[in-house]
Write an enzyme that holds these catalytic residues in place. Structure first.
Site, PDB file in Angstrom:
ATOM      1  N   SER A   3       0.815  -1.215   0.000  1.00 48.30           N
ATOM      2  CA  SER A   3       0.000   0.000   0.000  1.00 48.30           C
ATOM      3  C   SER A   3       0.853   1.271   0.000  1.00 48.30           C
ATOM      4  O   SER A   3       1.598   1.533  -0.939  1.00 48.30           O
ATOM      5  CB  SER A   3      -0.951  -0.048   1.203  1.00 48.30           C
ATOM      6  N   ASP A   5      10.864   4.994  -9.767  1.00 51.22           N
ATOM      7  CA  ASP A   5      10.557   5.562 -11.082  1.00 51.22           C
ATOM      8  C   ASP A   5      11.249   6.898 -11.308  1.00 51.22           C
ATOM      9  O   ASP A   5      11.525   7.281 -12.454  1.00 51.22           O
ATOM     10  CB  ASP A   5       9.049   5.724 -11.253  1.00 51.22           C
ATOM     11  N   LYS A  32      -0.747  -4.056  -3.369  1.00 48.86           N
ATOM     12  CA  LYS A  32      -2.019  -3.397  -3.043  1.00 48.86           C
ATOM     13  C   LYS A  32      -2.010  -2.010  -3.679  1.00 48.86           C
ATOM     14  O   LYS A  32      -1.480  -1.054  -3.114  1.00 48.86           O
ATOM     15  CB  LYS A  32      -2.226  -3.293  -1.530  1.00 48.86           C
TER      16      LYS A  32
END
Length: 373
Positions: free
Chosen positions: A233, A244, A258
């Site tokens: 999460s 990224d 999740k």
């Protein structure tokens, strides 16, 4: 009616649920990190209560309760599958109230009674320390309302004491997540720019994008993030944002996956529904739902032990008789203190962390000395 609503919401997805007064109180504890109890994390296992971990400086830890211990009785009542919910509730209570736990220590056959007094427990979600000179360790256990502020103050104090680090390890292993806003703020603490996360849902209000602001707590020093299957999460939001944006290297195992966001909708003062309202996407536009984030460097979940070695009579030139002394011997110190003993100690206690530190040192080699700003 309550059971009908609970069943209806539970059928939507694994994370939507009906919250009564107790559920709301539990949610508040999870997001603020404060409750009254003993300071232990417990898990139902084989019809009993297994202690996962005691929290530092709480009644449980001061009493000597250890991970792997089992709670056999609470106030003389035997723990069994029929009264499990009541047993969970009895661990909580008003500050100052007394409780007796009958504990079976791991590896022991004889239960012992422990008399404890409940206290207000504040779960600290951030811990920082120096692994060795120049390399810091940051552990975040969950994302609470005060996590980012706690991180900023503790890391600033550590840097003020030990100086700007050459690199740091951010440990998000077994972090179940928490508040989206806390994950965004923590990501922002290590980024100077770029997208952190975007969310998209059926309603326009669910479509949001969060971006980083100038100001990196580490001033660009190399960062390694440790993840595993328990990283979920909000912890995956941070992992994805740092990966990224090419700010950090991820090491460990694939994360939990999740990739959805829940919103709490109050029904009245004591009731609410927590319902999935959006999916979130990493800066590259990737949904990690049910797939997780793959680490840049995979690490198996291993433990290591130091190999048995016979005593070495000669391990260097200095052990040979009549060897020529080094002209700088007075300032060289102990030649056997090459850091390998400390590395072995860390590797045997936490293999993944030792590997992360080694990679971090390699990343820091070409960067030069850290510059204070």
């Amino acid at each position: 009616m309550k059971d009908a609503i609970t069943g209806m919401l539970a059928g939507l997805d694994p994370h939507s649920e009906y919250l009564d007064k107790e559920g709301l109180a539990q949610l508040d504890e999870d997001t603020t990190g404060q409750y009254s109890g003993l300071g232990i994390e417990v898990l139902e296992q084989d019809g009993g209560l297994l202690i996962v971990t005691p929290i530092d400086d709480t009644p449980a830890s001061r009493a000597g309760i250890k991970p792997g211990d089992n709670i056999v009785k609470i106030d003389g009542v035997l723990v069994d599958p029929q009264n499990m919910d009541d047993m969970f509730k009895k661990l909580r209570g008003k500050p100052g109230s007394k409780i007796t736990l009958t504990i079976l220590h791991k590896g022991s056959d004889t239960p012992v009674d422990m008399h404890l007094v409940r206290e207000n427990i504040a779960i600290t979600s951030v811990k920082v320390r120096q692994l060795e000179p120049g390399y810091d360790y940051i552990r975040i256990t969950q994302f609470q309302s005060d996590t980012a502020g706690d991180l900023e103050s503790k890391l600033a104090a550590l840097i003020g004491k030990d100086g700007a680090p050459k690199g740091a390890v951010l440990d998000l292993r077994n972090n179940p997540g928490g508040l989206l806003t806390a994950a965004v703020s923590v990501s922002d603490d290590f980024l100077d720019s770029g997208t952190i996360v975007t969310t998209r849902g059926r309603l326009p209000d669910s479509n949001m994008s969060f971006s980083a602001h100038p100001g990196d707590l580490l001033n660009g020093a190399p960062l390694v993030v440790l993840v595993n299957h328990g990283t979920a999460s909000a912890a995956e939001i941070v992992s994805g944002a740092l990966k990224d944006n090419h700010r950090a290297l991820l090491m460990g195992q694939r994360t939990f996956g999740k990739g959805v966001v829940q919103t709490v909708l109050p029904l009245d003062a004591d009731h609410a529904v927590k319902i999935t309202t959006a999916r979130y996407y990493t800066p590259n536009g990737t949904s990690i739902q049910a797939e997780g984030i793959r680490p840049d460097i995979p690490l198996a979940d291993l433990s290591v032990r130091k190999a048995d070695e016979a005593p070495e009579l000669i391990s260097s030139e200095a052990d040979l008789p009549n060897h020529l002394a080094n002209e700088n011997a007075g300032t060289g110190g102990n030649i056997d203190n090459d850091g390998s003993a400390a590395e072995a100690k860390l590797a045997t206690s936490d293999y993944a962390l030792a590997q992360a530190l080694n990679v971090l040192k390699g990343m820091a080699l070409g960067r030069g000395a850290p510059v204070a700003k």
